[in-house]
Scaffold this motif. Structure first.
Motif, mmCIF file in Angstrom:
data_model
loop_
_atom_site.group_PDB
_atom_site.id
_atom_site.type_symbol
_atom_site.label_atom_id
_atom_site.label_comp_id
_atom_site.label_asym_id
_atom_site.label_seq_id
_atom_site.Cartn_x
_atom_site.Cartn_y
_atom_site.Cartn_z
ATOM 1 N N THR A 139 0.703 -1.238 0.151
ATOM 2 C CA THR A 139 -0.011 -0.083 -0.140
ATOM 3 C C THR A 139 0.911 1.349 -0.018
ATOM 4 O O THR A 139 0.527 2.295 -0.655
ATOM 5 C CB THR A 139 -1.000 0.179 1.130
ATOM 6 O OG1 THR A 139 -0.037 -0.294 2.414
ATOM 7 C CG2 THR A 139 -2.071 -1.036 0.994
ATOM 8 N N LEU A 140 2.063 1.495 0.722
ATOM 9 C CA LEU A 140 2.896 2.469 0.570
ATOM 10 C C LEU A 140 3.467 2.543 -0.729
ATOM 11 O O LEU A 140 3.398 3.655 -1.304
ATOM 12 C CB LEU A 140 4.155 2.204 1.236
ATOM 13 C CG LEU A 140 4.289 2.333 2.883
ATOM 14 C CD1 LEU A 140 5.514 1.974 3.610
ATOM 15 C CD2 LEU A 140 3.890 4.064 3.231
ATOM 16 N N LEU A 154 13.801 3.273 3.293
ATOM 17 C CA LEU A 154 13.921 3.042 4.757
ATOM 18 C C LEU A 154 12.670 2.614 5.200
ATOM 19 O O LEU A 154 12.783 1.546 6.338
ATOM 20 C CB LEU A 154 14.068 4.726 5.717
ATOM 21 C CG LEU A 154 15.316 5.486 5.331
ATOM 22 C CD1 LEU A 154 14.948 6.643 6.142
ATOM 23 C CD2 LEU A 154 16.451 4.637 5.907
ATOM 24 N N SER A 155 11.476 2.619 4.723
ATOM 25 C CA SER A 155 10.242 2.001 5.289
ATOM 26 C C SER A 155 10.617 0.411 4.961
ATOM 27 O O SER A 155 10.206 -0.256 5.923
ATOM 28 C CB SER A 155 9.223 2.532 4.720
ATOM 29 O OG SER A 155 8.923 3.770 5.167
ATOM 30 N N THR A 156 10.914 0.262 3.859
ATOM 31 C CA THR A 156 11.283 -1.226 3.420
ATOM 32 C C THR A 156 12.232 -2.019 4.501
ATOM 33 O O THR A 156 12.154 -3.003 4.903
ATOM 34 C CB THR A 156 11.792 -1.252 2.081
ATOM 35 O OG1 THR A 156 10.908 -0.656 0.940
ATOM 36 C CG2 THR A 156 11.938 -2.780 1.380
ATOM 37 N N LYS A 205 -5.797 3.491 1.470
ATOM 38 C CA LYS A 205 -5.352 4.366 2.767
ATOM 39 C C LYS A 205 -6.013 3.853 3.983
ATOM 40 O O LYS A 205 -5.258 4.055 4.954
ATOM 41 C CB LYS A 205 -6.028 5.810 2.537
ATOM 42 C CG LYS A 205 -5.488 6.518 1.155
ATOM 43 C CD LYS A 205 -6.062 7.783 0.990
ATOM 44 C CE LYS A 205 -5.171 8.800 -0.087
ATOM 45 N NZ LYS A 205 -6.013 10.103 -0.320
ATOM 46 N N VAL A 206 -7.125 3.293 4.055
ATOM 47 C CA VAL A 206 -7.586 2.808 5.268
ATOM 48 C C VAL A 206 -6.782 1.679 5.525
ATOM 49 O O VAL A 206 -6.529 1.528 6.918
ATOM 50 C CB VAL A 206 -9.035 2.523 5.296
ATOM 51 C CG1 VAL A 206 -9.555 1.516 6.196
ATOM 52 C CG2 VAL A 206 -10.215 3.714 4.622
ATOM 53 N N ILE A 207 -6.622 0.471 4.590
ATOM 54 C CA ILE A 207 -5.689 -0.514 5.113
ATOM 55 C C ILE A 207 -4.449 0.115 5.565
ATOM 56 O O ILE A 207 -3.865 -0.788 6.795
ATOM 57 C CB ILE A 207 -5.727 -1.563 3.800
ATOM 58 C CG1 ILE A 207 -7.082 -1.830 3.400
ATOM 59 C CG2 ILE A 207 -5.004 -2.597 4.212
ATOM 60 C CD1 ILE A 207 -7.747 -2.683 4.384
ATOM 61 N N LEU A 208 -3.614 0.605 4.784
ATOM 62 C CA LEU A 208 -2.595 1.231 5.345
ATOM 63 C C LEU A 208 -2.441 2.013 6.762
ATOM 64 O O LEU A 208 -1.763 1.574 7.640
ATOM 65 C CB LEU A 208 -2.040 2.421 4.288
ATOM 66 C CG LEU A 208 -0.631 2.956 4.498
ATOM 67 C CD1 LEU A 208 0.510 1.996 4.637
ATOM 68 C CD2 LEU A 208 -0.290 4.005 3.624
ATOM 69 N N ALA A 209 -3.499 2.701 6.893
ATOM 70 C CA ALA A 209 -3.615 3.274 8.457
ATOM 71 C C ALA A 209 -3.722 2.288 9.367
ATOM 72 O O ALA A 209 -3.221 2.246 10.445
ATOM 73 C CB ALA A 209 -4.868 4.062 8.282
#
Length: 249
Positions: A139-140, A154-156, A205-209
């Motif tokens: 999702t990112l 960095l997130s990965t 966006k909802v799933i990512l949050a």
């Protein structure tokens, strides 16, 4: 025999969506990466259902457990890494992009191997579960235009570390599924697929949050634990110093 195979069909569906997502990730057509990420979200739903269906039907098996792990490596390790690579890492130094892309599924495989052979803590996962990590990464990738590639790199790496860490995350897989509700599962999956297609911007966006809250919740709890341990150690050393002072006085 057919009943025993039903949970494996969910797992195979999860694996199939992961393979299709990989194909779409390297398809240069418009929105192909977006569709690939949405397939990972649906695969997460199937992954969450296979174990519950197996318990409801009393169809749990070692074969199903191993098949689930192998499918998860593809759907939530390899596929999200390829999606991110294709969406955001094309302009990065090839060596750096290849290393970061490879680290994610490697850590995912290590996390699954540990899960299969090491007894965990009841009610908790040790390390961030690979479906959650893969869901966050996929999702990112949808927001690679809004986020700088360095943040995505960095997130990965951070997600990779969290998978192989000793941090505790709550385990919701034990929540049961009534046997009478199994008939409604195809309707739920179909409805989720339709919603994901109709709301391609809102749903991710909802799933990512939600997934980020889950990942950060575990991180917060573990950081608090470290601070509590440090405080206890400090209080203990202070008590020892006071006791020592009394004896030397």
């Amino acid at each position: 025999m057919i009943t025993k195979s039903i949970p494996n069909l969910f797992t195979i569906g999860n694996l199939s969506l992961g393979v299709i997502a990989i194909i779409l990730a390297f398809n240069n057509e418009t929105n192909s990466s977006n569709t690939a990420a949405l397939l990972i979200i649906i695969a997460m739903l199937l992954d969450g259902l296979d174990g519950r269906v197996a318990r409801a039907l009393n169809a749990q098996s070692e074969f199903g457990k191993e098949l689930d792990s192998l499918s998860d490596v593809i759907s939530f390790g390899v596929a999200p890494a390829f999606i991110m690579y294709q969406a955001a890492f094309q302009g990065v130094s090839p060596a750096l992009a290849w290393i970061v892309t490879a680290i994610f599924p490697i850590c995912g495989a290590l996390r699954l191997a540990r899960f299969n052979v090491v007894d965990g803590i009841p009610g908790y996962f040790i390390g961030l579960p690979i479906p959650a990590a893969g869901g966050v990464l996929a999702t990112l990738a949808l927001f690679h235009h809004e986020l700088h590639y360095s943040l995505l790199l960095l997130s990965t790496v951070a997600l990779s570390f969290l998978m192989v860490s000793n941090m505790k995350y709550p385990n919701f897989k034990k929540l049961g599924l009534p046997k009478k509700a199994i008939w409604a599962i195809p309707v739920v999956v179909a409805g989720a697929a339709v919603l994901a297609y109709m709301f391609q911007q809102a749903i991710p966006k909802v799933i990512l949050a939600l997934l980020l809250l889950y990942a950060l919740w575990g991180l917060k709890k573990n950081v608090k634990g470290v601070f509590r341990m440090g405080k206890r150690a400090k209080d203990g050393s202070s008590s020892e110093e006071e006791e020592s002072t009394k004896h030397s006085a």
